[in-house]
Each structure stands twice: as C-alpha cells, then as structure tokens.
Design an enzyme around this catalytic site. Structure first.
Site, PDB file in Angstrom:
ATOM      1  N   HIS A 125       5.330   3.031  -2.538  1.00  0.00           N
ATOM      2  CA  HIS A 125       4.201   3.859  -2.970  1.00  0.00           C
ATOM      3  C   HIS A 125       3.756   4.857  -1.893  1.00  0.00           C
ATOM      4  CE1 HIS A 125       2.965   2.816  -6.956  1.00  0.00           C
ATOM      5  NE2 HIS A 125       2.792   1.525  -6.698  1.00  0.00           N
ATOM      6  N   HIS A 147       7.395  -2.922  -2.845  1.00  0.00           N
ATOM      7  CA  HIS A 147       6.742  -2.088  -3.862  1.00  0.00           C
ATOM      8  C   HIS A 147       5.661  -1.212  -3.236  1.00  0.00           C
ATOM      9  CE1 HIS A 147       5.459  -1.329  -8.097  1.00  0.00           C
ATOM     10  NE2 HIS A 147       4.278  -1.147  -7.517  1.00  0.00           N
ATOM     11  N   GLU A 148       4.815  -1.804  -2.414  1.00  0.00           N
ATOM     12  CA  GLU A 148       3.695  -1.053  -1.828  1.00  0.00           C
ATOM     13  C   GLU A 148       4.179  -0.019  -0.811  1.00  0.00           C
ATOM     14  OE1 GLU A 148       0.976  -1.369  -3.362  1.00  0.00           O
ATOM     15  OE2 GLU A 148       1.746  -3.098  -4.461  1.00  0.00           O
ATOM     16  N   GLU A 193      -8.555   1.844  -6.883  1.00  0.00           N
ATOM     17  CA  GLU A 193      -7.741   2.205  -8.038  1.00  0.00           C
ATOM     18  C   GLU A 193      -8.113   1.326  -9.237  1.00  0.00           C
ATOM     19  OE1 GLU A 193      -3.098   3.272  -8.886  1.00  0.00           O
ATOM     20  OE2 GLU A 193      -3.525   1.314  -8.007  1.00  0.00           O
TER      21      GLU A 193
END
EC number: 3.4.11.-
Length: 985
Positions: free
Chosen positions: A469, A465-466, A296
C-alpha cells in the site's frame, strides 16, 4: 487496509421515496459552477429538520409531492412543527360552513385526480423534483438545489455529499493537545488553500468537534504569509453529512491563496475510529492508557477539520503534546521536542515530503518500545508495548526483506525517511497502511520465538499487504471510494506475489487459493456489486471493504503493474484514466484483447462468468453466461467478459486451441485456477475428469483439483449438476494428500464425509515437527480439527492429553502452534477445562495463542457460557470489544450457537452500531455469521422483518441483502438435495 477475520457487498435504493423532505418556497443564490458538477441522487431534495419534529416518511413523501405540484394538503396537527419555526404551515380557518353532498363528491374526485397525478409524477423515469416540479435530468440544465439547515438555524450553503471542487487544500499545520487522564483533546488546524474556481464558500468536513474559534485571511502568494489580515468568521455545521462551511459576501477569486484557522475541542473517541483511546494491562497488573488513530475511510474529520476525501491531497506538519513518560509517533520523523510550561513536552514532526490523503494521516501517544534496522536510507522500526518487545523480531526482519523487494520491483524507492510498524493492543482492523506509520492488531504483527510457521504466515501476509500500500494507495490513490479496488486489489495481488518470491517457505499459494474461492462465493450472489460502482452514502463506503474489492483483481494476471506509476505517481487514478495503450498487448484469450478492454469487462459489471465446455469430436466450443445463484427477470443481463483462458489435457497441452485430437480423453480449463470464473464440463466432461482422478490423483495439480471441488459444489447450488455427481467426484478423496483440495472439500461438506478422510486423519501426528512445511501444518490442522469436531475418540483423547500436560507445566510445555486451536476447542467442551482456559486467557501474553484460546472459549455448547461470552465481548474488558466479531463468528459455528447470536443481535443492535459503524466489515461479519445457517421460511421472515424495521440504522446495507439471498439459497438447496444426501449417508 486489512479487514480482520478468519480469512482474508449492491445497495438497492428506492430513488423515488428516499428521504424527500419538504420543499420550502425560498429564493437561493445561483450555484457556483462546481456545485453543478456532482449531483448524487440522494441530494435532490435536501431540507430537513425545519421544525421541532420530523414527519413520518410517508407524510414527507406526500407533502413534498403536493407542494411540487403547486397543491396544498389540508393542515395536520400543529404538533408536527414548532410554533417558532419560520416555516410553520398556516392552519385553515376554524369556522367554516358544512359543504353540500355535491361539493363533497367533487372534492373527493378532485383529490383522487391530484393523488393520481402525484403517483404518475413520482414514477416518471428520469424525473428530478425541484421547486418547479418534475425536471428531466439534464447535464447542461441542472436542477435547482434545496439546501439543508445548519445547527444554528441558518441554511447550510452546500447540498451534496461530496465536497465542492472550488477550493483545494495545499497544507495542514496541526497542533494537538491530548489529555489521557480525562480522555479529551484540543486542537488547532491551519489550512492553506488554493482557489481553483470563483466561489463564495469553503466547505470541508468536521465530526464531533466543538469549534471554538475560526479566522480567515487572504494571501497574494502562497509563501507570503501575513499578506492578508486575519478576521473572525462564522462556521456553519450540518451534522448529518459531517460538513462545516464558511460563507463570504465577496467571491474568492481563481488563483487566490487563503488560510483558514480553526480552534476546537473534543472527546477522544470511544469507538475504533478517529482519534481514540485505548488501554491494556501490563505484566505487573497496571492499567496503561494510550491514544491512537484510525482514519480510513471517513474518520480523519473526527480528529481535525479537513477536506476528508481521497482526492484532496496535501502536506501535513504535526505537533503533539505529551507527558514525559510517553512518546509520540506520526507519519514523519520527529524534528524537535520542546518543554512546555505546564510540564508537558511538545513533539514536532517534519513536514511531509509527499502529498497525502487525509485518511493516511496518523499519530499515536503511548509508552511503546521499538526495535529498528535500516533498508537503504529508510529506518524501519517495529513498536510494541514493552512487555512484548521480544515478539517483534520476525516482523522487523520480514518488513526489511519486503521493503527491499518492493523498492527493486517498482523501481521507485520508498520516499520517506522512516517506516514504523506499530502493534496496538486495542485495534479493530487487521492493519492500516498509514504512510510511514502502519498500525496493526497485535495478532497481525507479533509472534513469539516458538510460533509456528502458520502464525508467521499470518504476520507476513499482513505486513506484505500494508507495505504494498505504500505504493498502491499511498503514492497512487483512487480518486473516490467507488474505486477502492484500485488500492486493495493491487495491494492484495502484490501481497501474494511478493511472499512467493521473498518467503517461499510460507507456502502462501494455499491461502491465495482459499480466499479466491470465497471471493467467488460472494460474487455469485445477486446482492454483490461491480468492482467499480457508485458510492453515495457513508455506509456504502464502509461496505466497499469486502472480498470483491480485495480479490477480484486477480482476474488480471497479465496486468503490468509498474506502468501505473509512470503516469500517476503522487496523484490519483480511476479505471477510466488507466492507460495501457503503451504496453505490449497480452494474449489473454482467443481474440487477444488488450489489457484496457479486458479490465473494463471485469470492473464495470458485477459477478463473473460460467464457462460451459462442449466437445464434438475434436472441436471444442466454449460459451459463457453470468454465474448467478439467484436471479429474477429484473436482474437478467447479457453480460460478457474478456476471459483469460488456459487449459490442460491428458497430453499436457496448456495453450488454447479450438480443435483437439479425438484421442484426448479429458480437458480441464482454468489451469491452476488463475482466472476468476467457474467451469461446467457437461456430464461427459465431468465423468472423464472423475475417471482420471480415480485412476491417478497426480494427473492434475493440487490447485486444479481444488478448483474442480469448488466448481462442482457451486454448480450443484446452481442446479446445473446433480448432487450425485458431487459425491462421485469426492470418491477420489481417500487418495488425496495435498492441503488445498482437502481443506476445500472439508469446508464444503463439513461433517458429512468423515469416512472419506479417515485414513488421512489417522496418519496425522501430534508432535512438533521442526522441518514440517506450512502446507503440511495446514493440512494437519484442518484434518484434526475436523476429526475432533466429529468426536473421533482418538482425536479427542490426544487433544485432552495435550491440554492437561500444558496446564500442569504452567504453560512451559508448548502445544504446537498449528494444533493449539484443536486442543483449546476440545478443552472448552469440558466445564472444568473451560474455566481453566478462561483463567489462562486472562494471563496469556502471546496474542496469537490468546486469540486461539478465545475461539476455544467461544466454541462451548453450554448456553449459559454462550450468553456470558457474547455479553462480555460487547461490554469489553477481559474480552476486548474488537474481538466481538470473532466471538460471534465462532459461536455461530456451534450446533445451536447461531440461534443465541441471532437473539443477541436483535436485542443489542443499537449497542453494536455504537461500537462498529453501520456497513463496516465488523457489522458485515456479524450479520453474515448470524444468518448464514438459516434455511427455513420462518427464519427468512424474521431476518427480513428485523432489518426492515431498522430504517436508517441499517436496513439498506448490502450485507442484509446478501444475508436474505443466502437464506433463500439454503432453502433451495435443502429442498433439492437433502433426500439425496440422506440416501447417500
């Protein structure tokens, strides 16, 4: 993706003079329908490199304009073009008679007219230059494209940054053979595709790959392998846009299936993206090498040829060869291992059961060690280097709790059989959400058994957070990078919300509040950007990873997040196709707009509102305007936002009404700071709030007290309140005991308010407190950092004593985690202790502790050591290059450090952008750190001059515009407030 800094930018383009090369009078085939669908402004004139040397930009502009008008300029030196070029300009005859004076005058007048016409044509609004001249932009009559030249000299058949939509990949079959001894790899990519529109070309991405063989075959049906006969095809490459293409003499028909096979070789990347090499030293002193990926946003194309845009989702089957002493990991579980004749082992992974964007593909070749557990049908594992296996327990336990929470909350079970969390020794980002194989910096995943709750808070935040996702971003993905906020904003929202539920003891609310304040600070600049904006260049993609994309979604607190998955599971979303019409309307303001209307007002324009409160008797009037710290006539807007308004008064009312009893003494808007706006209460309103806090701190929550501090400083920078009012508000701080208000005040005023916090500093202890909350640890850490930075004698003495005990115990006597930074920073100011700290840094095994040592080392005020640590960070080795942005950030907070950094950046810019992509978060951090303290015209001129000279090497970055704007703001503040501050001191 988590960008790694201490706390978790609008490009100004000249559309008329931006890279407009010569227009060549050639005839091109008609465009496919999909070629007309998307036309970035920067691709209107796209032939480059027609000769051996490029012309100067000014020469290109004039030449293009003249040719577009049917005129021909006099020939320049033949040195500008190779004699072998098929497009060489014809030189005029060498022998010609001397023209008369009258002829000369006529010619001069003629040239003046031509030049004037050229300028008029350039500045006509809506003008789009083609071979026919200036064409008005018209969606139904597209302008004719001019094509660039590929590496073999042929015309490249595609003239846009975005790929055509005529071909869609269905599946990738990847075979990779990395050689970690020579840092190279070979690969074969087999792409099965569907033809969506008739076309004569396939265009995809490839970067730094040497394609050695390419074959193509048609298939009647997707499952009917072998229907068509494979034939060799020629691959054209256009390196500036990292694109390759295959052209066909006959059209590929809609509904047809086909297969493209590409063999290639490449070097493992020496930067932090693509398929890159890394290394670490084990406890026995042996160097260990590994290879990992970071794709990314635009780097999957560096590992395999692919359709490298988020909307091109497909399935992946991956095979990787390795030495027997290594293991391999990828998104899916391993299906089988096959011994090869060369002594290597080939691991094959199951085909993905979900369609994925290329930026989420990942694979690793290393000698890592895992620990595992299960959540329902999913195996959760945490991998690390063998020496740090004992530091993985907390991450595994946290990941399991959060996965279980997200499964229940979203009512959609995590779809893969396994979820790996991998700590990589050399990793630039904080973490990356690759589906099923999340990668982390070691400091973002590993914590020792004696780590403080503050260190655990960091790890838990990144993991939360991950994992969010895996739904927001992976299951549902933005169509293009202009809507990155749909990925990062929702994941950030869920990060905080999940931890408040699952791990309330981490006091995540203070961190949540602090990062929102910093997002407001960034979005108050004219160089900010709308949450959703045009993104037409690679560096613009990189710059989307900023606080606006991550934090501004918090304005939409009423948003029912689960509705997203009902419509877009496994697909793509954009702000335009988010449909909340089936949701109950949420009463978010006096007018009760629905969620879709509210979202549009926040995503389509940059900045945020300033709400002004006025009271006349019992009537309350609210007005709004754009809060913009710097502006000019060109940027004045009539922006309006749908604002979720809440407030509290001295009679505890929380619901919005237009009339209040006159007996109400004070009114505080934005209860608990849940909205993304700033409030000005006017002189009387501020006076009432200041009086209330002076009498009783507890009349407002700590969030409200912190937001008052943040807001009044922001209004002071804007010039709406006097600095005298700021100081009046701060008088109550001697009675403050909570973390958020104290840390915000310390950040805003830094060393100028020592006496306001003296009593609170004296109350702090230096001992390990087992039951102490995270909030109290944060408070103690902030206060003692400030006290020691101000050379408070008692603080310095305690810190030095702690460091001495630590050294004499050979590290067995532990410094409390929340005090390590204070202790290491104080130690680094002594010549002898700096050397000792450097030695300990090289031997440290706990990464969180090691990073604090590095920040201590970088805090030195010794010029020789500052220069050394900057060079060491750029060089890599003892100090990994991934840590250079942190080193620069820390050095710049010293008295003169930012001056050394500014010189260092100017001298080493080319090396910096080799390490970190232009526009990346690392480059943003470096620029902001080095320039944020400048406040003079001389420094403004230096910064502006340096970045202007870079041209395509960084001059157009939004972070540069932000830096210039910040310097001007600093100038303005100093001119207006310095005399008041000096008098107060």
């Amino acid at each position: 993706k988590v960008t790694h800094n201490n706390k978790p930018l609008n490009m100004i383009e000249n559309s008329m003079f931006e890279e407009e090369p010569d227009v060549v009078d050639l005839t091109f085939p008609a465009l496919d329908p999909d070629e007309v669908a998307f036309e970035p402004r920067s691709s209107r004139l796209l032939v480059r490199g027609l000769g051996q040397h490029d012309m100067d930009e000014d020469e290109e502009d004039c030449e293009s304009s003249a040719r577009l008008l049917g005129m021909s300029f006099m020939n320049r030196s033949a040195a500008h073009r190779s004699s072998s070029s098929p497009y060489t300009r014809q030189a005029p005859p060498r022998s010609c008679s001397r023209p008369s004076g009258r002829t000369m005058i006529v010619c001069v007048l003629f040239l003046v007219i031509v030049a004037s016409l050229t300028m008029v044509m350039y500045f006509l609004p809506g003008c789009n230059f083609t071979k026919r001249g200036c064409q008005r932009t018209n969606k139904t009559t597209p302008s004719e494209q001019v094509y660039p030249v590929s590496t073999n000299g042929e015309l490249f058949p595609w003239a846009q940054l975005r790929l055509p939509r005529s071909i869609h990949p269905l599946s990738y079959d990847l075979t990779l053979d990395p050689d970690l001894d020579n840092m190279t790899f070979t690969g074969r990519t087999v792409i099965s595709m569907s033809v969506l529109h008739n076309t004569k070309l396939i265009v995809l991405h490839s970067s730094h790959l040497n394609i050695t063989k390419a074959t193509f075959k048609n298939e009647i049906m997707l499952s009917a392998i072998g229907d068509g006969e494979a034939r060799d095809v020629t691959v054209l490459e256009y390196k500036p846009r990292q694109q390759i293409a295959v052209k066909f003499s006959e059209e590929l028909k809609t509904g047809q299936y086909c297969v493209l096979t590409l063999d290639y070789s490449a070097n493992l990347s020496h930067t932090y993206d693509g398929f890159y090499n890394s290394s670490y030293t084990d406890t026995d002193g042996n160097k260990r090498v590994l290879a990992a990926t970071q794709f990314e946003p635009l780097a999957a194309r560096k590992a395999f040829p692919c359709f490298d845009e988020p909307s091109f989702k497909a399935t992946f089957l991956i095979r990787i060869s390795r030495k027997p002493t290594y293991l391999t990991l990828s998104n899916m579980p391993q299906a089988k291992s096959t011994p090869l004749l060369n002594g290597l082992i080939q691991d094959e992974f199951e085909k993905t059961i979900v369609n994925m964007s290329t930026y989420l593909v990942a694979f690793i070749v290393a000698n890592f060690t895992p620990i595992s557990s299960h959540v329902s049908e999913t195996q959760v594992s945490v991998y690390s280097v063998p020496d740090k296996k004992e530091q993985t327990d907390y991450a595994l336990d946290t990941a399991c709790k959060l996965l279980e929470f997200y499964n229940d909350f979203f009512e959609i079970t995590y779809p893969l059989k396994k979820l790996d969390l991998v700590a990589i020794p050399d990793f630039l980002a904080g973490a990356m959400e690759n589906w099923g194989l999340i990668t982390f910096r070691e400091t973002s995943l590993l914590v020792g058994k004696q780590s403080s709750n503050l260190e655990k808070q960091v790890v838990a935040s990144v993991v939360a957070h991950e994992l969010a996702h895996q739904w927001f971003g992976n299951l549902v993905t933005m169509r293009w990078w202009n809507d990155l906020w749909l990925n990062e904003g929702f994941a950030t929202y869920m990060q905080y919300m999940s931890l408040q539920t699952v791990l309330p003891q981490l006091d995540i609310g203070n961190l949540f509040l602090a990062v929102r304040f910093r997002a407001l600070d960034d979005d108050a600049l004219n160089s900010s950007h709308a949450v959703s904006m045009d993104v037409n260049k690679p560096e613009q993609v990189e710059e989307m990873f900023d606080s606006v994309s991550y934090e501004k979604l918090q304005s939409f607190r009423p948003l029912p997040v689960t509705i997203v998955f009902i419509y877009y599971e496994h697909g793509h979303w954009t702000p335009q196709n988010l449909d909340f019409s089936s949701c109950p309307q949420v009463e978010v303001s006096a007018q009760h707009p629905n969620v879709s209307e509210m979202m549009s007002s926040w995503t389509s324009q940059k900045g945020f509102p300033l709400v002004t409160v006025s009271r006349k008797g019992g009537q309350v009037t609210l007005t709004q305007e754009h809060f913009l710290l710097t502006s000019d006539n060109a940027t004045q807007t009539s922006s309006l936002w749908n604002i979720p308004v809440t407030y509290v008064t001295d009679n505890c009312s929380l619901n919005f009404v237009k009339n209040l009893p006159e007996s109400v003494k004070w009114l505080k808007l934005n209860y608990r700071n849940t909205g993304f706006y700033i409030v000005d209460y006017g002189d009387e309103g501020w006076a009432a709030l200041i009086s209330a806090l002076s009498n009783n701190v507890s009349v407002l929550t700590q969030e409200d007290r912190a937001s008052l501090i943040h807001n009044i400083f922001a209004l002071s920078r804007l010039g709406r309140v006097s600095f005298h009012q700021v100081l009046n508000l701060l008088k109550y701080m001697s009675n403050e005991t909570q973390t958020s208000p104290v840390t915000e005040a310390l950040l805003q005023l830094n060393s100028y308010i020592k006496h306001q916090f003296a009593s609170l500093m004296d109350k702090q202890t230096w001992k390990e407190e087992e039951e102490e909350s995270v909030s109290k640890q944060e408070l103690r850490s902030a206060l003692l950092k400030m006290a020691c930075s101000l050379n408070e004698e008692k603080c310095i003495k305690q810190a030095r004593a702690q460091f001495k005990q630590y050294v004499e115990s050979n590290g067995t006597l532990r410094i409390p985690g929340d005090l390590q930074q204070v202790v290491f920073t104080v130690a680094a100011q002594s010549n002898e202790d700096w050397e000792t700290l450097l030695s300990m840094y090289g031997q440290a095994t706990y990464d969180a502790e090691k990073r604090k040592m590095l920040r201590g080392l970088a805090s030195t005020q010794d010029p020789r050591r500052i220069v050394w640590i900057l060079k060491a960070g750029l060089r890599g080795g003892l100090i990994q290059t991934q840590e250079l942005p942190l080193v620069i950030y820390t050095v710049c907070h010293g008295f003169a450090g930012y001056l050394f950094v500014w010189d260092f950046i100017q001298e080493n810019w080319d090396s910096l952008i080799e390490k970190f992509p232009v526009g990346s978060f690392a480059i943003q951090t470096i620029i902001k750190s080095a320039t944020s303290q400048f406040s003079t015209q001389a420094h403004l001129n230096q910064v502006e001059g340096f970045f202007s000279s870079l041209k395509e090497r960084g001059s157009q970055m939004r972070s540069v515009q932000e830096a210039l704007e910040t310097i001007r703001l600093n100038q303005r503040w100093m001119d207006k407030n310095l005399p008041t501050l000096q008098k107060w001191l």
